[in-house]
Design an enzyme around this catalytic site. Structure first.
Site, PDB file in Angstrom:
ATOM      1  N   ASP A 393       0.779  -1.234   0.000  1.00  0.00           N
ATOM      2  CA  ASP A 393       0.000   0.000   0.000  1.00  0.00           C
ATOM      3  C   ASP A 393       0.806   1.278   0.000  1.00  0.00           C
ATOM      4  O   ASP A 393       0.266   2.342  -0.315  1.00  0.00           O
ATOM      5  CB  ASP A 393      -0.964  -0.004   1.193  1.00  0.00           C
ATOM      6  CG  ASP A 393      -2.134  -0.949   0.978  1.00  0.00           C
ATOM      7  OD1 ASP A 393      -2.420  -1.259  -0.191  1.00  0.00           O
ATOM      8  OD2 ASP A 393      -2.754  -1.371   1.970  1.00  0.00           O
ATOM      9  N   TYR A 474      -9.693   0.258   1.539  1.00  0.00           N
ATOM     10  CA  TYR A 474      -9.509   0.229   2.987  1.00  0.00           C
ATOM     11  C   TYR A 474      -9.128   1.603   3.531  1.00  0.00           C
ATOM     12  O   TYR A 474      -8.402   2.368   2.892  1.00  0.00           O
ATOM     13  CB  TYR A 474      -8.407  -0.757   3.372  1.00  0.00           C
ATOM     14  CG  TYR A 474      -8.901  -2.166   3.630  1.00  0.00           C
ATOM     15  CD1 TYR A 474      -9.619  -2.477   4.778  1.00  0.00           C
ATOM     16  CD2 TYR A 474      -8.658  -3.186   2.719  1.00  0.00           C
ATOM     17  CE1 TYR A 474     -10.074  -3.759   5.023  1.00  0.00           C
ATOM     18  CE2 TYR A 474      -9.112  -4.483   2.945  1.00  0.00           C
ATOM     19  CZ  TYR A 474      -9.818  -4.759   4.101  1.00  0.00           C
ATOM     20  OH  TYR A 474     -10.264  -6.034   4.334  1.00  0.00           O
TER      21      TYR A 474
END
Length: 783
Positions: A393, A474
């Site tokens: 990420d 997320y």
């Protein structure tokens, strides 16, 4: 299917794209911009304090960045740069600039007053498109501000690969979009038939399905990138796209920059592989071709609470208030915070979000640096997408994706909010109120004890520094919490949409899911996929100085013949051993060992060595490491995930345990963590601890529509261990003592610290009330 037609298939893989164009969903689908993200923050102010020294880790100011960019574009150099607004995919342009943090060796000299501030340097990331094999190159520029002594050189010292670049298989985002669109044109009749009615019923009636791409950009020996992709529905609001898989997969190859040479080599549908688009089409034409039902979005994916709810929801709930104002101090210009004996600095980075520096408690530095390193999600499943899907990420920019926090919901309304800024594509982007700082009182005391004659209780008040990084599907809420006894907790909570798998009911493929279970069915055509979340943090721990040792304190069963016993006694004891070499280890079973950073050269008043213990914190459970052994998909990009904890010797050249660009070449990453563990001695040396937060996420129906934070929280705490002579919170905690006078006679009450003796009046802005439909600023009193 055409690019602008109703069935254009769009690629959305961060692993295939440049860092500065990772946020595919925003520009491609024209989502509404996050409010206030481009507005300027209010002028810097100081809230009751002044930092003792300059923040030498602070990111570049807008002025510094502008001056640096002018130097890069106008000065003589070999970068061959084109300004971003004029650059094409065949030009070199600056992706971003940010500060290059000073080496610890130089920083400590300044912090201890023996040297001037270290020279200020910048890191620049250049998208190099002028050669056939495009790449992303890293340089260091300094000293700043630019003078005749300023130099530009490859940034090599912090990458143990020996390179300062990664190859970029897709320098032009439009190429993959147009290529998939052309593929969609060829298959428009098939898509109309297989996924009818998969539309966005909002204000974009012709919104197309989209193609999600799974694996990283792994180059094979011929320089070709091979990956799988899956068709998703766009979702009603574009936020639930990850819950809308359609069960259609294709394998494609990207060879070079000429998209006419790219090809789709396989299709996978309903448990069958087809070795070409032609084979897929031919099978679809056959009378016995079995079609899967499409996966439709709807109310079931809406993240907001239902419009109709329980009657008791209409009553206002309890809230935390702060009528007397905050007891912490913030120098907003220097990003310096002081509270109850703690002092520390803040900084932000594009990839790794919020960092804390020079953390002191009661005048002693206990941690030099806490910084997020990397965050992965590693999936498992029975289809080509889930079986190979990983996300790293920081490539998305966990700092760049820190957005404005909502008072009363993300943080208490009374919190102090700080803004951040980042420099991308020759511009400064502001993130207003993206960090919040607040005091909070726990729902349990810090300490209590009752005797027949007396009761004492201390309030458990602590300080929180919070940010939220939104990465794709997320949201990661990251807390740094400080307690009155000197304990520091790093806590992570995750929420958002899970990445659903297509659930092929009554199909051949379902047999694989039944045989190898990866999750549960949660909607008509949706199953969950098990996955691991792992978020690595670096803690450069300095316990009463930088020369430290790590010991393992075993709590072990023990059989011993005591002088006062006639028979051997089965009991337990402590057994301490010193870790001699760099290594990784896991949290012990039954919590039967402790890991402590000690300074062998200092003791408290009782002769015990001063230390800080590292232990799982107040999260849901013990933080795990990656389940997968020798991950096929992740390669060497995140070797830190093999263990829960690592202890290494500090080196200026090991700035991070990972690079955000590891995702681009995971088999040969810029930083291979395993190379950092090189068997060096760690007794009374400057030590760095890498630790992992995260969860084994076994998603279930309770994750629909969003994962809940109380089931996804993990943390690690650093807590004093013989560091003080006694509990230091006795001097800072507010508390009460009740001296009991006997049954029915009441008690004498003694208070320690301030307390509210009269009623208080609160402004509405202090409460999480409705801000009005037309409110432009959620923190405005006018709202």
């Amino acid at each position: 299917m055409t690019l602008l037609g109703r069935h254009a298939i769009l690629a959305s893989s961060a692993f295939l794209f440049l860092f500065v164009v990772l946020f595919t969903f925003r520009p491609v689908f024209k989502l509404p911009e996050h409010p206030y993200q481009a507005s300027r923050p209010t002028p810097d102010t100081c809230h009751r304090c002044s930092a003792p020294r300059k923040n030498i880790w602070a990111d570049l100011s807008e002025g510094e960045a502008d001056e640096l960019l002018e130097y890069l574009y106008s000065g003589p150099n070999d970068l061959n740069l084109t300004r971003s607004e004029k650059a094409t995919a065949w030009d070199n342009h600056v992706a971003f600039v940010e500060v290059l943090p000073p080496n610890k060796t130089d920083a400590i000299k300044y912090l201890e007053g023996t040297d001037a501030p270290p020279a200020r340097w910048a890191r620049i990331s250049v998208n190099n498109g002028s050669t056939e094999q495009a790449g992303i190159y890293q340089y260091m520029v300094g000293p700043l501000p630019t003078t005749q002594e300023t130099i530009i050189q490859p940034l090599l010292y912090c990458y143990n690969s020996g390179r300062h670049y990664v190859r970029n298989p897709l320098p032009n985002m439009e190429d993959i979009t147009e290529w998939f669109a052309a593929t969609g044109e060829e298959l428009s009749d098939i898509m109309d038939d297989l996924i009818p009615g998969v539309r966005n019923p909002s204000n974009l009636p012709d919104a197309p399905p989209l193609m999600g791409v799974t694996r990283p950009a792994v180059f094979n020996d011929d320089g070709v990138v091979v990956s799988w992709a899956q068709v998703h529905g766009p979702g009603v609001r574009f936020d639930a796209w990850s819950l809308n898989p359609q069960g259609i997969y294709c394998k494609f190859e990207i060879a070079g920059r000429d998209k006419s040479q790219w090809k789709i080599t396989q299709w996978y549908y309903n448990g069958e592989f087809y070795n070409s688009t032609q084979d897929f089409r031919q099978a679809w034409k056959e009378p016995g071709f079995k079609k899967l039902p499409p996966n439709h979005d709807g109310k079931w994916t809406a993240a907001q609470p239902d419009q109709q709810g329980l009657a008791s929801r209409a009553e206002a709930g309890p809230v935390m208030v702060q009528p007397a104002g905050g007891r912490f101090a913030v120098d907003e210009r220097e990003k310096f915070v002081s509270w109850m004996g703690f002092e520390f600095y803040l900084s932000t980075m594009q990839a790794t979000a919020l960092s804390l520096w020079d953390i002191k408690f009661r005048g002693d530095r206990v941690i030099y640096e806490i910084t997020l390193q990397e965050a992965f999600a590693h999936y498992a499943g029975a289809d080509p997408m889930q079986a190979g899907m990983i996300w790293l990420d920081t490539l998305f920019g966990m700092g760049f994706n820190m957005y404005e926090l909502v008072p009363g919901y993300d943080c208490p309304p009374y919190a102090t909010y700080l803004s951040t800024s980042f420099q991308q594509k020759d511009k400064t982007v502001f993130r207003n109120n993206s960090i919040c700082i607040f005091e909070y009182t726990a729902d349990h005391p810090l300490q209590r004890h009752t005797t027949p004659r007396q009761t004492t209780i201390s309030r458990n008040t602590y300080l929180v520094v919070r940010s939220v990084s939104t990465v794709g599907n997320y949201d990661y809420t990251i807390d740094y919490q400080f307690y009155l006894d000197g304990t520091i907790e790093v806590k992570l909570r995750a929420s958002g949409y899970i990445f659903g798998a297509y659930h092929p009911q009554n199909s051949k493929a379902k047999r694989d899911i039944l045989q190898y279970t990866y999750g549960y069915q949660v909607h008509d055509q949706v199953a969950t996929s098990m996955h691991d979340h792992g978020i690595s943090f670096k803690a450069d721990v300095d316990v009463a100085g930088s020369a430290n040792s790590m010991v393992k304190l075993d709590i072990a069963p023990y059989t011993h013949q005591y002088d006062f016993d006639s028979d051997p006694r089965n009991t337990m004891r402590l057994k301490q051993s010193t870790l001699e070499k760099e290594q990784g280890f896991n949290w012990p079973p039954n919590a039967n060992a402790m890991y402590i950073i000690l300074n062998n050269d200092t003791t408290n008043s009782w002769g015990e060595k001063r230390g800080y213990r590292i232990t799982p914190g107040t999260g849901m459970g013990i933080p795990p490491h990656l389940t997968v052994k020798d991950s096929t998909a992740m390669g060497n990009a995140a070797k830190w995930s093999d263990k829960d904890l690592w202890v290494l010797r500090q080196k200026d050249g090991e700035r991070r345990g990972a690079s955000e660009y590891n995702a681009m070449e995971p088999l040969d990453p810029l930083i291979d963590f395993s190379k950092m563990v090189d068997d060096e001695g760690i007794v009374q040396e400057d030590l760095v601890v890498y630790f992992t937060l995260g969860t084994h996420h076994i998603s279930h129906s309770g994750d629909i529509p969003n994962t809940l934070m109380h089931t996804s929280a993990t943390s690690v705490i650093f807590t004093p261990h013989n560091f003080h002579d006694r509990d230091p919170s006795r001097e800072s905690a507010q508390g009460v003592r009740l001296d009991l006078n006997g049954a029915g006679k009441g008690a004498n009450v003694t208070y320690f610290g301030a307390r509210y003796e009269k009623g208080v009046k609160l402004d509405l802005v202090s409460l999480p009330i409705s801000h009005g439909k037309n409110c432009q600023r959620v923190r405005s009193r006018e709202c």
